[in-house]
Scaffold this motif. Structure first.
Motif, short mmCIF file in Angstrom:
data_model
loop_
_atom_site.label_atom_id
_atom_site.label_comp_id
_atom_site.label_asym_id
_atom_site.label_seq_id
_atom_site.Cartn_x
_atom_site.Cartn_y
_atom_site.Cartn_z
N GLN A 39 39.36 -34.25 23.27
CA GLN A 39 38.07 -34.86 23.54
C GLN A 39 37.77 -34.69 24.98
O GLN A 39 38.31 -35.56 25.74
CB GLN A 39 37.79 -36.10 23.10
N LYS A 43 32.41 -35.97 25.81
CA LYS A 43 31.88 -34.92 24.83
C LYS A 43 32.56 -35.40 23.50
O LYS A 43 33.02 -36.42 23.24
CB LYS A 43 32.61 -33.84 25.43
N GLY A 44 32.23 -34.32 22.55
CA GLY A 44 32.81 -34.46 21.27
C GLY A 44 34.23 -34.10 20.86
O GLY A 44 34.81 -33.81 21.88
N LEU A 45 34.49 -34.16 19.86
CA LEU A 45 35.88 -33.72 19.43
C LEU A 45 36.07 -32.43 18.70
O LEU A 45 35.21 -31.69 18.51
CB LEU A 45 36.18 -34.68 18.06
N TRP A 47 39.23 -29.61 17.61
CA TRP A 47 40.39 -29.17 17.01
C TRP A 47 40.90 -28.27 18.00
O TRP A 47 40.40 -27.20 18.41
CB TRP A 47 40.33 -28.90 15.77
#
Lengths: 121, 113
Positions: A39, A43-45, A47
């Motif tokens: 992350q 910001k977002g996650l 993978w």
């Protein structure tokens, strides 16, 4: 109690390397697929990578393929992420997460607290 | 890659009110052989790692309050908080695990009005 504890983060220059570790306890490590998720600040996650339960199969996000290597040491109950050729856009908190099932398609039911990697000169 | 979108980006809700977050996938995440939707929801509070709320689109994780529920199938999903509590202030993410790479939505920030 299931615990995942990441370590190894820090400040590294562009082009440098870093190895993250995730020490686990409270469950039978060699039963589970394990993942890294990152992350970026604010910001977002995203993978990053996963490894199967016996370490024979790995997958990577396109953004890290050829630069990062995931591995595991079941004797030490530890997951690793070797990160080479680091770039500024690799700056993020890196979480290790457990795959909830013994299969490749799985949600993440337990997460570590994360370790911050900062790539900057 | 399957692209996940969420709406709204953020919302502010009064305590005790109902909250609905939408998630859409660019292709179906319903696996025909299992008849299950490969969709999870997570809650992330500031400074904390994500916490699993829902998997298989509607199965609540153990210990998650029953005010949280998930619904939907195929490409359209919803997370509902039936009565918003102060401790529910967080960012909520959906994730598909139907195919590799697993992908997350951009998140929906929930605040108190």
């Amino acid at each position: 109690e299931v615990q995942l504890v990441e370590s190894g983060g820090g400040l590294v220059q562009p082009g440098g390397s870093l190895r993250l570790s995730c020490a686990v306890s409270g469950f039978t490590f060699n039963y589970y697929w394990m993942h890294w998720v990152r992350q970026a600040p604010g910001k977002g996650l995203v993978w990053v990578s996963r490894i199967n339960s016996d370490g024979t199969s790995t997958s990577y996000a396109d953004s890290v393929k050829g630069r990062f290597t995931i591995s595991r040491d079941d004797a030490k109950n530890t997951l690793y992420l070797q990160m080479n050729s680091l770039r500024a856009d690799d700056t993020a908190v890196y979480y290790c997460a457990r795959g909830a099932t013994g299969y490749s398609s799985s949600w993440h039911d337990n997460w570590g607290q994360g370790t911050l990697v900062t790539v900057s000169s | 890659d399957i692209v996940m979108t969420q709406s709204p980006d953020s919302l502010a809700v009064s305590l005790g009110e109902r909250t609905t977050i939408n998630c859409k996938s660019s292709q179906s995440v319903l696996y025909s052989s299992t008849n299950k939707d490969y969709l999870a929801w997570y809650q992330q509070k500031p400074g904390q790692p994500p916490k699993l709320l829902i998997y298989w689109a509607s199965t609540r994780e153990s210990g998650v309050p029953d005010r949280f529920s998930g619904s939907g199938s195929g490409t359209d999903f919803t997370l509902t908080i039936s009565s918003l509590q102060a401790e529910d202030v967080a960012v909520y993410y959906c994730q598909q695990y139907y195919s590799t790479p697993p992908t997350f939505g951009p998140g929906t920030k929930v605040d108190i009005k």
